[in-house]
Scaffold this active site. Structure first.
Site, PDB file in Angstrom:
ATOM      1  N   SER A  26      29.542  63.671  43.644  1.00 61.26           N
ATOM      2  CA  SER A  26      29.717  62.743  44.771  1.00 61.26           C
ATOM      3  C   SER A  26      28.870  63.143  45.992  1.00 61.26           C
ATOM      4  O   SER A  26      27.671  62.922  45.973  1.00 61.26           O
ATOM      5  CB  SER A  26      31.172  62.465  45.102  1.00 61.26           C
ATOM      6  OG  SER A  26      31.790  61.771  44.021  1.00 61.26           O
ATOM      7  N   HIS A  63      27.514  66.289  60.287  1.00 59.17           N
ATOM      8  CA  HIS A  63      26.902  65.803  61.524  1.00 59.17           C
ATOM      9  C   HIS A  63      27.284  66.806  62.614  1.00 59.17           C
ATOM     10  O   HIS A  63      28.466  67.149  62.733  1.00 59.17           O
ATOM     11  CB  HIS A  63      27.428  64.411  61.879  1.00 59.17           C
ATOM     12  CG  HIS A  63      27.325  63.441  60.747  1.00 59.17           C
ATOM     13  ND1 HIS A  63      26.129  62.873  60.360  1.00 59.17           N
ATOM     14  CD2 HIS A  63      28.251  62.964  59.877  1.00 59.17           C
ATOM     15  CE1 HIS A  63      26.337  62.092  59.313  1.00 59.17           C
ATOM     16  NE2 HIS A  63      27.617  62.127  58.996  1.00 59.17           N
ATOM     17  N   CYS A  91      34.417  64.544  42.618  1.00 55.66           N
ATOM     18  CA  CYS A  91      35.161  64.041  41.476  1.00 55.66           C
ATOM     19  C   CYS A  91      34.941  65.005  40.322  1.00 55.66           C
ATOM     20  O   CYS A  91      34.006  65.806  40.334  1.00 55.66           O
ATOM     21  CB  CYS A  91      34.755  62.616  41.115  1.00 55.66           C
ATOM     22  SG  CYS A  91      33.016  62.411  40.776  1.00 55.66           S
TER      23      CYS A  91
END
Lengths: 122, 122
Positions: A63, A68, A83
């Site tokens: 995934s 940030h 996952c």
């Protein structure tokens, strides 16, 4: 496993501000986090902002990892979506916490795709 | 605004399964979502998985949009992270809901970087 994915929000507070504006350092920390947690990196996008701040995204087979940074607040927002059973998002989170020297991290785990709510269509 | 970012989890349940395995369609939907919400795309990473499923990531000036699809469950997990005041994540979410024909979407909003908890270091 009764969910398709685990999505961990990582609030990285009270980091070392100098590290948060260093794109190469952030990229290395993210790569280490993915590697140590057993992920396979399949794509990336890293960006330095002006006057400060970095965005870093790794697409992984399992995934994604995103970060940030806001050096002016000593803060970074990361999220780790995984996952499969072979990837431990808490290991990746811990590496980001350590590498960015966060003195006040906070992890929140969110379950994505709860199987009992989804009807198989195939 | 008293937070640095808004992070919206979008559970896209009961989608049209055929659309979820179409990388070009997912890429177009994600781009439309970013554009309509006023985002500036600065990077991307899209991947088709075998036997099925797509991962799509857009880095935007205002943070990111990610999606992971499970056609076999008619399900996609999206998340939209935005900072700044000019971007409305709910608009981007609605475009994904419409384009993927989700009949049971669920949005959850997380506040990232709560300013009263962060000490400015600059």
């Amino acid at each position: 496993m009764n969910v398709l994915g685990i999505h961990v929000m990582v609030e990285l507070k009270e980091c070392n501000p100098g590290l948060l504006d260093d794109l190469a350092y952030i990229r290395e920390a993210m790569t280490q986090a993915a590697d140590a947690a057993g992920a396979t990196i399949i794509g990336e996008s890293f960006h330095q902002f002006n006057p400060q701040g970095v965005t870093g995204i790794l697409a992984i087979s399992e995934s994604h990892l995103c970060i940030h940074t806001w050096p002016e607040y000593g803060y970074a927002a990361a999220d780790i979506f995984t996952c499969g059973e072979n990837f431990d998002p808490s290991k990746a989170a811990q590496i980001l916490i350590d590498k960015l020297e966060s003195r006040a991290p906070l992890l929140t785990e969110y379950r994505r795709g709860i199987l009992t709510e989804l009807a198989a269509t195939a």
